[in-house]
Design a protein around this motif. Structure first.
Motif, short mmCIF file in Angstrom:
data_model
loop_
_atom_site.label_atom_id
_atom_site.label_comp_id
_atom_site.label_asym_id
_atom_site.label_seq_id
_atom_site.Cartn_x
_atom_site.Cartn_y
_atom_site.Cartn_z
N PHE A 134 23.34 7.56 36.11
CA PHE A 134 24.37 6.41 36.58
C PHE A 134 25.16 6.83 37.81
CE2 PHE A 134 29.07 6.17 36.33
CZ PHE A 134 29.33 4.67 35.91
N THR A 135 25.61 5.41 38.78
CA THR A 135 25.89 5.47 39.41
C THR A 135 27.08 4.48 39.14
OG1 THR A 135 24.31 3.89 40.88
CG2 THR A 135 23.30 6.55 41.26
N GLU A 136 28.06 5.26 40.30
CA GLU A 136 29.44 4.41 40.09
C GLU A 136 29.53 3.15 41.18
OE1 GLU A 136 34.54 5.26 40.35
OE2 GLU A 136 32.96 7.20 39.94
N LYS A 137 28.58 3.84 41.79
CA LYS A 137 28.96 3.19 43.45
C LYS A 137 27.80 2.20 43.93
CE LYS A 137 33.40 3.92 44.91
NZ LYS A 137 33.96 4.52 46.19
N PRO A 138 27.50 0.86 44.24
CA PRO A 138 28.18 -0.20 44.81
C PRO A 138 29.18 -0.77 43.10
CG PRO A 138 26.42 -0.72 45.29
CD PRO A 138 25.50 0.53 44.30
N THR A 139 28.06 -0.86 42.66
CA THR A 139 28.79 -1.15 40.85
C THR A 139 28.10 -0.19 40.46
OG1 THR A 139 26.63 -2.59 40.72
CG2 THR A 139 28.81 -3.44 41.96
N TRP A 163 18.24 16.85 60.61
CA TRP A 163 19.89 16.90 60.35
C TRP A 163 20.81 15.82 61.19
CZ3 TRP A 163 23.94 17.06 62.41
CH2 TRP A 163 25.92 18.03 61.34
N ALA A 164 21.77 15.62 60.47
CA ALA A 164 22.51 14.60 61.16
C ALA A 164 24.02 14.53 60.30
CB ALA A 164 21.35 13.01 60.92
N ARG A 165 24.89 13.97 60.93
CA ARG A 165 26.30 13.73 60.75
C ARG A 165 26.43 12.06 60.12
NH1 ARG A 165 29.49 15.37 65.88
NH2 ARG A 165 28.37 12.99 66.45
N ASP A 166 25.52 11.13 60.14
CA ASP A 166 25.35 10.33 59.81
C ASP A 166 24.66 9.86 58.65
OD1 ASP A 166 27.79 9.48 61.27
OD2 ASP A 166 26.38 9.11 62.96
N GLY A 167 25.40 9.17 57.71
CA GLY A 167 23.58 8.49 56.55
C GLY A 167 24.60 8.01 55.71
N LEU A 168 23.51 7.59 54.68
CA LEU A 168 23.86 6.86 53.71
C LEU A 168 23.68 7.33 52.08
CD1 LEU A 168 21.59 3.90 54.91
CD2 LEU A 168 24.75 4.24 54.94
N CYS A 169 24.23 7.62 51.53
CA CYS A 169 24.40 7.58 49.92
C CYS A 169 23.76 6.17 48.82
CB CYS A 169 25.26 8.14 49.56
SG CYS A 169 26.20 9.96 49.99
N LEU A 170 22.43 6.35 48.57
CA LEU A 170 21.57 5.40 48.05
C LEU A 170 21.82 5.50 46.74
CD1 LEU A 170 18.96 5.20 50.75
CD2 LEU A 170 21.11 3.89 50.84
N ALA A 171 21.64 4.40 46.03
CA ALA A 171 21.45 4.11 44.26
C ALA A 171 20.25 3.67 44.12
CB ALA A 171 22.87 3.07 43.48
N HIS A 172 19.50 4.25 42.99
CA HIS A 172 18.15 3.95 42.96
C HIS A 172 18.72 2.88 41.75
CE1 HIS A 172 15.43 7.56 43.41
NE2 HIS A 172 17.13 7.88 44.16
N VAL A 173 17.44 1.14 42.40
CA VAL A 173 17.90 -0.37 41.43
C VAL A 173 16.56 0.06 40.67
CG1 VAL A 173 18.12 -1.88 41.74
CG2 VAL A 173 19.45 -0.40 43.16
N TYR A 174 16.64 0.16 39.30
CA TYR A 174 14.97 0.52 38.45
C TYR A 174 15.60 -0.88 37.78
CZ TYR A 174 14.90 4.75 39.02
OH TYR A 174 15.48 5.85 39.77
N GLN A 175 14.28 -1.82 37.26
CA GLN A 175 14.73 -2.30 35.97
C GLN A 175 14.04 -2.03 34.52
OE1 GLN A 175 15.12 -5.80 37.11
NE2 GLN A 175 16.06 -4.61 39.67
N GLN A 176 14.35 -2.76 33.55
CA GLN A 176 14.52 -2.34 32.76
C GLN A 176 13.44 -2.45 31.87
OE1 GLN A 176 17.56 -3.03 29.73
NE2 GLN A 176 16.63 -3.41 27.51
N GLY A 177 12.37 -2.06 31.51
CA GLY A 177 11.13 -2.07 31.01
C GLY A 177 9.83 -1.76 31.55
N ARG A 178 10.46 -1.14 33.08
CA ARG A 178 9.38 -0.85 33.81
C ARG A 178 9.79 1.07 34.29
NH1 ARG A 178 9.93 -4.95 39.20
NH2 ARG A 178 9.83 -6.76 37.38
N CYS A 179 8.64 1.33 34.61
CA CYS A 179 7.92 2.41 35.00
C CYS A 179 7.89 2.87 36.80
CB CYS A 179 6.88 3.20 33.77
SG CYS A 179 6.59 2.81 32.55
#
Length: 184
Positions: free
Chosen positions: A169-174, A101-117
């Motif tokens: 879909f993730t809006e951020k960071p882009t 449990w923590a009060r400070d955290g990061l929200c992370l967007a997955h970064v995938y590559q097209q054509g990969r699994c």
């Protein structure tokens, strides 16, 4: 005269040793290890590894290997509502992805590559973020502890996926969208 030469040589050796120590300390201070939310900025990229405890490291966002982009620095509960994985730093009792449990955290967007699994483990696993990984599309692992997907498309913005595809879909960071096909 000999004393002058020996004294000069000794000073040169001391200068080289001091320079080496200073360079080592400066390099150690620029470690790619992330220990908390202050060690990384929104828009930077990280990997997560480790068996019981997460080991978070900064990586180049240009990497074609699987990684996460830091989308937000947030309090608990914010990430899930925005389609991000959450990574919290701190100690205590909770039911987050690392059993901490923590009060400070990061929200992370997955970064995938097209054509990969990729294998996406069940969020109930102890260190699920460290278990997200690229897999061989022709022989995916058993799906008992998660699901396997192929990235069929990647776009800058909201994806338009078919009914047979899953959308991520993730809006951020882009704004980035993916259409994923479940591998069975």
């Amino acid at each position: 005269m000999l004393w002058w030469v020996l004294g000069g040589a000794a000073l040169l050796v001391v200068a080289v040793v001091v320079t080496g120590v200073v360079l080592f300390v400066v390099a150690a201070g620029k470690s790619d290890r992330v220990w908390g939310v202050d060690d990384v900025a929104v828009g930077e990229c990280v990997t997560v590894s480790g068996e019981d405890e997460p080991v978070v490291r900064k990586v180049s966002c240009d990497s074609t290997d699987f990684h996460f982009a830091v989308a937000l620095k947030a309090d608990p509960g914010v990430c899930a509502a925005k389609n991000y994985s959450r990574l919290w730093f701190g100690e205590g009792d909770s039911s987050d992805s690392f059993g901490k449990w923590a009060r400070d955290g990061l929200c992370l967007a997955h970064v995938y590559q097209q054509g990969r699994c990729y294998h996406l483990p069940s969020s109930k696993e102890t260190n699920a973020l460290a278990d997200v990984r690229e897999i061989d599309c022709s022989s995916p692992p058993a799906t008992g502890a998660g699901e396997n997907y192929e990235v069929e498309s990647k776009v800058s913005g909201m994806p338009e996926c078919s009914e047979e595809q899953a959308e991520y879909f993730t809006e951020k960071p882009t704004p980035t969208g993916y259409c994923l096909r479940l591998l069975e």
